[in-house]
Structure formats: structure tokens, C-alpha cells
Design a protein around this motif. Structure first.
Motif: not given
Length: 265
Positions: A70-90
Motif C-alpha cells: 500500500a506504500w508508494d515505493r519511493r516513500a517506502l524507500a525514504q522511510a525504511v533503511g534496510v541492511v540485508a544479511q548479504s550483498e554482492s557488488i557487480a
């Protein structure tokens, strides 16, 4: 921001049991909420469910009373900062560039950073002790350095909430303590912080409330003193423990006991 789970059920195809089965929790603004449990207990699945990534079989995951859909995707990205368990840089990326990505939700198409954006990035770099690495290629960082850069990127968003999955993995004791102190200050300043971690002692020291999962079920929920009991921790982790009071903080502290001797055949 309030982050809630109401009787969540998550099933993965082919799995013999639900990854989450009737899990409820609630974290409000100013709360540091720790999610704990053994490997495979459902901690990371809960994080994905709260963010709307894991499909729900039943129940609801709510951010300020609304599902993530129900959230606008941009508004959600502004509101919640996420650090996932793993991440790769391409592709090649400097530390400064990666942390600057945290400002993307605040910028319009093709809009460049302004003074407020640069100040947010600088503050995040300093808070995570990575300012000296700003011009380094992220692919050349150690695991602990990369972890701190990822947390800095989330902070650069200036979000209302932080959701972090094992943010202190790969960190030495100085940087573990630094990140937990930072998260505690963030909660005290009004952010909602949901922290998935294996660190029982550090969670007990810094968290306001804790959720202990076992096999996709809630084994205990409440304050550290309510959750960290010898019977509960021993049962959930399958190993006898003693719970004492940490002399530095007064929080519960876990000490594994030696198992009872095996009977002679």
C-alpha cells in the motif's frame, strides 16, 4: 514508525513446515527491537515478511498500519533503511558512491546531490567510522569494513526506521560496540530499529524488547529480563546455560554450561 507482524504465516514450497507460524510482534518509534533465535528459526524470513518480500500465507505485516504494497515505493524507500544479511557488488564503486546511494529515494530523475544530501552522506560516513575509506573501491574492503559501509548507506537515507539483518557479523569488538551504540542512539532519537542478530548478550544489553524464535514459532517475547531466562534459552538453543547479570550494564548475560556427563553404558 510502527512495524508490526500479526499472526504471520510464511510457507516455502517443498518445506516440511512453515518458516513462520503465527508470529506477532510490534516495534514503535524510539524502540530498539531485537529478533533472535537459532539458525533456521525464521529470523531472516521475518525480516523479509515485514518488508513485503516474503509472500504471506496468512496474517499481516504492517508499516504504520499499512502493508508494504500500500506504500508508494519511493516513500517506502525514504522511510525504511534496510541492511540485508548479504550483498554482492557487480561493478566498481567507491565507498562514497555507495553511501551516496542512500540519497537516491530523495532525488528526482537526473537530479544531483544538494547540500543536504552531501551533509547526510558525510554524517553517515562518520557515524560508521568509514570516512577514511571514502575513496576506496568497495570490492577491496574487508568484510567488516563493507558491513559498516552498508549500514552507513542506510543511515544516509535519514529514514524513520532501520531494519537490519546481522549488522555486526564480521565486525571486531570495537566496531560491534560502535554499531550497537549507534543503533541505540538512533532509537533514542526516535527511529524504530529492528535488529536481527545471533548476539544474545549484546541484544540484551541494548534492546528495549526481544523476540525469540524457535522453529518458526514465538518462544518468548518481552523485555530482555523476561525473555532471557535459563529455562527458555536452554530449551530453545538445546544447550544448558546460566543467566547472570552483566556487571557493566546490569543486563542478562548468557554463559554456556558444560553438558551433564553421559551415563556409562
Amino acid at each position: 514508525m510502527r512495524i508490526e507482524a500479526r499472526d504471520l504465516v510464511v510457507n516455502y514450497p517443498g518445506a516440511p513446515r512453515p518458516a513462520l507460524d503465527g508470529v506477532s510482534m510490534s516495534a514503535s518509534a524510539g524502540c530498539l527491537y531485537a529478533v533472535l533465535g537459532p539458525n533456521g528459526s525464521g529470523k531472516s524470513t521475518l525480516m523479509r515478511a515485514l518488508l513485503g518480500v516474503a509472500p504471506l500465507s496468512a496474517g499481516a505485516a504492517l508499516l504504520d498500519g499499512r502493508t508494504s504494497a500500500a506504500w508508494d515505493r519511493r516513500a517506502l524507500a525514504q522511510a525504511v533503511g534496510v541492511v540485508a544479511q548479504s550483498e554482492s557488488i557487480a561493478f566498481p564503486l567507491s565507498v562514497r558512491q555507495m553511501v551516496g546511494m542512500g540519497r537516491y529515494p530523495h532525488l528526482g530523475p537526473l537530479e544531483s546531490e544538494g547540500d543536504a544530501d552531501r551533509a547526510a552522506v558525510s554524517s553517515a560516513l562518520e557515524a560508521c567510522d568509514v570516512s577514511a575509506l571514502a575513496h576506496r573501491d568497495v570490492t577491496m574492503l574487508s568484510g567488516g569494513e563493507f558491513q559498516r559501509v552498508r549500514i552507513a548507506r542506510a543511515l544516509a537515507q535519514e529514514p524513520q526506521a532501520l531494519v537490519l539483518d546481522e549488522p555486526t557479523s564480521s565486525l571486531d569488538i570495537r566496531h560491534q560496540m560502535g554499531i550497537l551504540e549507534l543503533l541505540r542512539r538512533s532509537a533514542d532519537s526516535g527511529l524504530t530499529v529492528v535488529l536481527v542478530t545471533h548476539g544474545l548478550d549484546l541484544a540484551a544489553r541494548y534492546a528495549d524488547r526481544m523476540l525469540l524464535l524457535a522453529g518458526g514459532h514465538v518462544a518468548a517475547e518481552g523485555t530482555p529480563d523476561e525473555v532471557m531466562t535459563e529455562d527458555t534459552i536452554s530449551s530453545v538453543y538445546g544447550w544448558p546455560v546460566a543467566i547472570t547479570s552483566d556487571p557493566e550494564s546490569g543486563a542478562p548475560r548468557v554463559t554456556p554450561r558444560r553438558p551433564p556427563p553421559r551415563a556409562e553404558p
